[in-house]
Enzyme design. Structure first.
Site, mmCIF file in Angstrom:
data_model
loop_
_atom_site.group_PDB
_atom_site.id
_atom_site.type_symbol
_atom_site.label_atom_id
_atom_site.label_comp_id
_atom_site.label_asym_id
_atom_site.label_seq_id
_atom_site.Cartn_x
_atom_site.Cartn_y
_atom_site.Cartn_z
ATOM 1 N N THR A 130 0.808 -1.230 0.000
ATOM 2 C CA THR A 130 0.000 0.000 0.000
ATOM 3 C C THR A 130 0.839 1.277 0.000
ATOM 4 O O THR A 130 0.281 2.374 0.044
ATOM 5 C CB THR A 130 -0.898 0.021 1.252
ATOM 6 O OG1 THR A 130 -0.074 -0.111 2.424
ATOM 7 C CG2 THR A 130 -1.916 -1.110 1.218
ATOM 8 N N GLU A 131 2.160 1.158 -0.051
ATOM 9 C CA GLU A 131 3.015 2.329 0.134
ATOM 10 C C GLU A 131 2.726 3.447 -0.860
ATOM 11 O O GLU A 131 2.725 4.642 -0.504
ATOM 12 C CB GLU A 131 4.492 1.925 0.031
ATOM 13 C CG GLU A 131 5.020 1.146 1.230
ATOM 14 C CD GLU A 131 4.810 -0.359 1.098
ATOM 15 O OE1 GLU A 131 5.449 -1.101 1.829
ATOM 16 O OE2 GLU A 131 3.997 -0.779 0.236
ATOM 17 N N ALA A 132 2.484 3.089 -2.130
ATOM 18 C CA ALA A 132 2.283 4.119 -3.151
ATOM 19 C C ALA A 132 1.060 4.986 -2.860
ATOM 20 O O ALA A 132 0.989 6.142 -3.302
ATOM 21 C CB ALA A 132 2.148 3.473 -4.529
ATOM 22 N N LEU A 136 4.810 6.704 -0.740
ATOM 23 C CA LEU A 136 6.053 6.014 -0.397
ATOM 24 C C LEU A 136 6.419 4.985 -1.464
ATOM 25 O O LEU A 136 5.597 4.587 -2.280
ATOM 26 C CB LEU A 136 5.915 5.321 0.962
ATOM 27 C CG LEU A 136 5.713 6.240 2.165
ATOM 28 C CD1 LEU A 136 5.436 5.425 3.421
ATOM 29 C CD2 LEU A 136 6.933 7.139 2.374
#
Length: 244
Positions: A130-132, A136
Protein backbone atom coordinates in the site's frame (compact mmCIF):
# COMPACT_ATOMS: atom_id res chain seq x y z
CA UNK A 1 4.15 -5.65 26.20
CA UNK A 2 5.89 -8.41 24.26
CA UNK A 3 6.29 -7.81 20.53
CA UNK A 4 7.11 -11.46 19.75
CA UNK A 5 6.47 -14.69 21.66
CA UNK A 6 8.92 -17.55 21.09
CA UNK A 7 8.15 -21.25 21.49
CA UNK A 8 10.39 -24.25 20.79
CA UNK A 9 9.18 -27.72 19.83
CA UNK A 10 11.31 -30.51 18.33
CA UNK A 11 13.75 -28.54 16.21
CA UNK A 12 11.31 -25.73 15.40
CA UNK A 13 11.34 -22.23 16.86
CA UNK A 14 8.12 -20.32 16.35
CA UNK A 15 8.17 -16.53 16.56
CA UNK A 16 4.60 -15.25 16.93
CA UNK A 17 4.08 -11.54 16.35
CA UNK A 18 2.07 -10.70 19.44
CA UNK A 19 0.87 -7.10 19.30
CA UNK A 20 -2.50 -7.31 17.55
CA UNK A 21 -3.54 -4.00 19.10
CA UNK A 22 -0.79 -2.41 16.96
CA UNK A 23 -1.68 -4.60 13.97
CA UNK A 24 1.71 -6.24 14.54
CA UNK A 25 3.30 -3.19 12.95
CA UNK A 26 7.01 -2.93 12.23
CA UNK A 27 8.51 -1.10 15.20
CA UNK A 28 12.08 -0.98 16.55
CA UNK A 29 11.03 -3.42 19.29
CA UNK A 30 9.57 -5.87 16.76
CA UNK A 31 12.71 -5.74 14.63
CA UNK A 32 14.97 -6.24 17.65
CA UNK A 33 12.99 -9.24 18.87
CA UNK A 34 12.84 -10.84 15.43
CA UNK A 35 16.60 -10.38 15.02
CA UNK A 36 16.95 -12.05 18.44
CA UNK A 37 14.74 -14.92 17.25
CA UNK A 38 17.04 -15.50 14.29
CA UNK A 39 20.01 -15.38 16.68
CA UNK A 40 18.36 -18.05 18.86
CA UNK A 41 17.60 -20.28 15.88
CA UNK A 42 21.14 -20.02 14.55
CA UNK A 43 22.69 -20.65 17.97
CA UNK A 44 20.64 -23.81 18.57
CA UNK A 45 22.23 -26.69 16.62
CA UNK A 46 19.00 -28.68 16.91
CA UNK A 47 16.89 -25.95 15.33
CA UNK A 48 16.09 -26.60 11.67
CA UNK A 49 13.14 -24.28 11.10
CA UNK A 50 12.09 -20.79 12.19
CA UNK A 51 8.36 -20.12 11.74
CA UNK A 52 6.95 -16.58 11.71
CA UNK A 53 3.25 -16.28 12.52
CA UNK A 54 1.00 -13.72 14.18
CA UNK A 55 -1.85 -13.30 16.63
CA UNK A 56 -4.87 -11.30 15.55
CA UNK A 57 -6.28 -10.13 12.26
CA UNK A 58 -2.96 -8.82 10.94
CA UNK A 59 0.14 -10.81 10.13
CA UNK A 60 2.07 -7.54 9.96
CA UNK A 61 0.95 -4.03 9.00
CA UNK A 62 4.35 -2.66 8.00
CA UNK A 63 5.87 0.52 9.39
CA UNK A 64 3.75 2.14 12.08
CA UNK A 65 2.73 5.56 10.72
CA UNK A 66 -0.39 5.91 12.85
CA UNK A 67 1.14 8.96 14.56
CA UNK A 68 2.50 10.38 11.32
CA UNK A 69 6.11 10.48 10.20
CA UNK A 70 8.66 10.14 13.03
CA UNK A 71 10.40 13.36 14.04
CA UNK A 72 13.78 11.74 13.46
CA UNK A 73 14.67 9.11 10.88
CA UNK A 74 17.76 6.88 10.69
CA UNK A 75 20.70 7.61 8.43
CA UNK A 76 20.68 5.14 5.54
CA UNK A 77 24.03 6.51 4.35
CA UNK A 78 25.73 5.08 7.42
CA UNK A 79 24.47 1.50 7.23
CA UNK A 80 21.65 -0.74 6.10
CA UNK A 81 18.43 -0.18 8.02
CA UNK A 82 17.29 -2.82 10.56
CA UNK A 83 14.26 -3.83 8.46
CA UNK A 84 16.47 -4.57 5.45
CA UNK A 85 18.97 -6.45 7.58
CA UNK A 86 16.19 -8.65 8.98
CA UNK A 87 14.80 -9.53 5.55
CA UNK A 88 18.29 -10.22 4.26
CA UNK A 89 19.01 -12.48 7.26
CA UNK A 90 15.83 -14.47 6.71
CA UNK A 91 17.03 -15.31 3.20
CA UNK A 92 20.59 -16.16 4.25
CA UNK A 93 20.32 -17.93 7.61
CA UNK A 94 21.03 -21.68 7.36
CA UNK A 95 17.78 -22.30 9.23
CA UNK A 96 14.73 -22.71 6.97
CA UNK A 97 12.33 -19.80 7.45
CA UNK A 98 8.57 -20.25 7.05
CA UNK A 99 5.92 -17.52 7.12
CA UNK A 100 2.46 -18.64 8.22
CA UNK A 101 0.20 -15.81 7.07
CA UNK A 102 -3.41 -16.05 8.23
CA UNK A 103 -4.36 -12.40 8.34
CA UNK A 104 -3.51 -9.17 6.58
CA UNK A 105 0.08 -8.66 5.41
CA UNK A 106 0.30 -5.01 4.47
CA UNK A 107 3.15 -2.89 3.10
CA UNK A 108 6.34 -3.97 4.90
CA UNK A 109 4.46 -7.00 6.23
CA UNK A 110 4.40 -8.35 2.68
CA UNK A 111 8.17 -8.01 2.55
CA UNK A 112 8.52 -9.82 5.87
CA UNK A 113 6.60 -12.80 4.51
CA UNK A 114 8.28 -12.72 1.10
CA UNK A 115 11.75 -12.90 2.63
CA UNK A 116 10.96 -16.31 4.13
CA UNK A 117 11.90 -19.50 2.29
CA UNK A 118 8.34 -20.80 2.33
CA UNK A 119 5.03 -18.92 2.68
CA UNK A 120 1.79 -20.61 3.76
CA UNK A 121 -1.37 -18.56 3.25
CA UNK A 122 -4.38 -19.32 5.44
CA UNK A 123 -8.04 -18.52 4.68
CA UNK A 124 -7.82 -15.01 6.19
CA UNK A 125 -4.59 -14.10 4.38
CA UNK A 126 -4.44 -10.89 2.35
CA UNK A 127 -1.31 -9.41 0.80
CA UNK A 128 -1.21 -5.75 -0.20
CA UNK A 129 1.63 -3.33 -0.90
CA UNK A 130 0.00 0.00 0.00
CA UNK A 131 3.01 2.33 0.13
CA UNK A 132 2.28 4.12 -3.15
CA UNK A 133 -1.11 5.23 -1.79
CA UNK A 134 0.67 7.53 0.67
CA UNK A 135 3.52 8.57 -1.63
CA UNK A 136 6.05 6.01 -0.40
CA UNK A 137 8.16 3.50 -2.30
CA UNK A 138 8.47 -0.02 -0.81
CA UNK A 139 12.13 0.04 -1.72
CA UNK A 140 13.29 -2.44 0.92
CA UNK A 141 10.41 -4.91 0.56
CA UNK A 142 10.26 -4.87 -3.24
CA UNK A 143 13.46 -6.86 -3.97
CA UNK A 144 12.22 -9.70 -1.76
CA UNK A 145 8.76 -9.63 -3.31
CA UNK A 146 10.22 -9.52 -6.83
CA UNK A 147 12.47 -12.52 -6.26
CA UNK A 148 9.27 -14.50 -5.69
CA UNK A 149 6.91 -12.98 -8.24
CA UNK A 150 9.21 -11.56 -10.89
CA UNK A 151 10.01 -7.91 -11.45
CA UNK A 152 6.96 -6.85 -13.50
CA UNK A 153 4.42 -8.66 -11.30
CA UNK A 154 5.88 -7.02 -8.19
CA UNK A 155 5.88 -3.60 -9.88
CA UNK A 156 2.25 -3.91 -10.99
CA UNK A 157 1.10 -5.13 -7.56
CA UNK A 158 2.80 -2.09 -6.01
CA UNK A 159 1.60 0.48 -8.52
CA UNK A 160 -2.00 -0.75 -8.30
CA UNK A 161 -1.89 -1.56 -4.56
CA UNK A 162 -3.46 -4.91 -5.45
CA UNK A 163 -5.21 -6.75 -2.64
CA UNK A 164 -4.37 -10.44 -3.08
CA UNK A 165 -6.15 -13.24 -1.25
CA UNK A 166 -4.46 -16.56 -0.55
CA UNK A 167 -5.23 -18.11 -3.94
CA UNK A 168 -4.14 -15.00 -5.83
CA UNK A 169 -0.94 -14.84 -3.79
CA UNK A 170 -0.11 -18.42 -4.81
CA UNK A 171 -0.87 -17.60 -8.46
CA UNK A 172 1.46 -14.60 -8.24
CA UNK A 173 4.22 -16.65 -6.60
CA UNK A 174 4.03 -14.62 -3.41
CA UNK A 175 2.86 -17.65 -1.40
CA UNK A 176 3.75 -21.31 -1.91
CA UNK A 177 0.63 -22.91 -0.43
CA UNK A 178 -2.94 -21.79 0.24
CA UNK A 179 -4.90 -23.85 2.77
CA UNK A 180 -8.16 -23.60 4.68
CA UNK A 181 -6.39 -25.27 7.61
CA UNK A 182 -3.23 -23.18 7.89
CA UNK A 183 -1.90 -25.00 10.94
CA UNK A 184 -2.47 -28.35 9.23
CA UNK A 185 -0.58 -27.09 6.19
CA UNK A 186 2.25 -25.97 8.46
CA UNK A 187 2.43 -29.43 10.04
CA UNK A 188 2.71 -31.03 6.60
CA UNK A 189 5.46 -28.61 5.60
CA UNK A 190 7.36 -29.33 8.82
CA UNK A 191 7.13 -33.08 8.14
CA UNK A 192 8.62 -32.49 4.71
CA UNK A 193 11.39 -30.31 6.11
CA UNK A 194 12.23 -32.94 8.73
CA UNK A 195 13.63 -35.08 5.90
CA UNK A 196 16.33 -32.50 5.12
CA UNK A 197 19.08 -31.85 7.64
CA UNK A 198 20.08 -28.33 8.62
CA UNK A 199 23.47 -28.40 6.88
CA UNK A 200 21.92 -29.44 3.58
CA UNK A 201 19.21 -26.79 3.79
CA UNK A 202 21.85 -24.19 4.65
CA UNK A 203 24.02 -25.28 1.72
CA UNK A 204 21.04 -25.06 -0.64
CA UNK A 205 20.20 -21.56 0.60
CA UNK A 206 23.83 -20.47 0.27
CA UNK A 207 23.97 -21.77 -3.30
CA UNK A 208 20.74 -19.98 -4.16
CA UNK A 209 22.31 -16.76 -2.91
CA UNK A 210 25.34 -17.30 -5.16
CA UNK A 211 23.15 -18.29 -8.10
CA UNK A 212 20.95 -15.19 -7.82
CA UNK A 213 23.15 -12.57 -6.09
CA UNK A 214 21.95 -9.15 -4.96
CA UNK A 215 24.02 -6.05 -5.54
CA UNK A 216 26.00 -5.44 -2.35
CA UNK A 217 24.93 -1.78 -2.40
CA UNK A 218 21.23 -2.53 -2.73
CA UNK A 219 20.47 -2.46 1.01
CA UNK A 220 21.77 1.08 1.45
CA UNK A 221 20.24 2.22 -1.85
CA UNK A 222 16.87 0.79 -0.80
CA UNK A 223 17.04 2.52 2.58
CA UNK A 224 17.85 5.86 0.95
CA UNK A 225 15.02 5.48 -1.57
CA UNK A 226 12.54 4.78 1.23
CA UNK A 227 13.75 7.61 3.46
CA UNK A 228 13.88 10.12 0.58
CA UNK A 229 10.14 9.70 0.19
CA UNK A 230 9.42 9.45 3.92
CA UNK A 231 11.08 12.83 4.55
CA UNK A 232 9.29 14.60 1.66
CA UNK A 233 6.79 17.21 3.02
CA UNK A 234 4.26 16.25 0.32
CA UNK A 235 4.35 12.66 1.58
CA UNK A 236 3.85 13.92 5.14
CA UNK A 237 0.64 15.57 4.02
CA UNK A 238 -0.60 12.42 2.28
CA UNK A 239 0.08 10.33 5.38
CA UNK A 240 -1.66 12.85 7.63
CA UNK A 241 -4.71 12.96 5.32
CA UNK A 242 -5.05 9.17 5.35
CA UNK A 243 -4.63 9.04 9.14
CA UNK A 244 -7.32 11.70 9.70
Amino acid sequence: MTAVTLTRVRGVIRARLDQPELRNAVTPQLLDTLHAAVDSAEADPDCRVLVLSARGDDFCAGTDLSDGVPATVPDAEAEELPYWRLLDRLTRTPVVTVALVDGRATAGGVGLAAACDLVIAGPRARFRLTEALVGLVPAMALPFVARRTGEQRAFAATLLAEDLDAAAAVDAGLADTAAEDAEGALRRVLVGLSRVDRDTAGALKAYRTRLFPRDGRLGRDAGRAFLDRLTDPAVHRLIAERAA
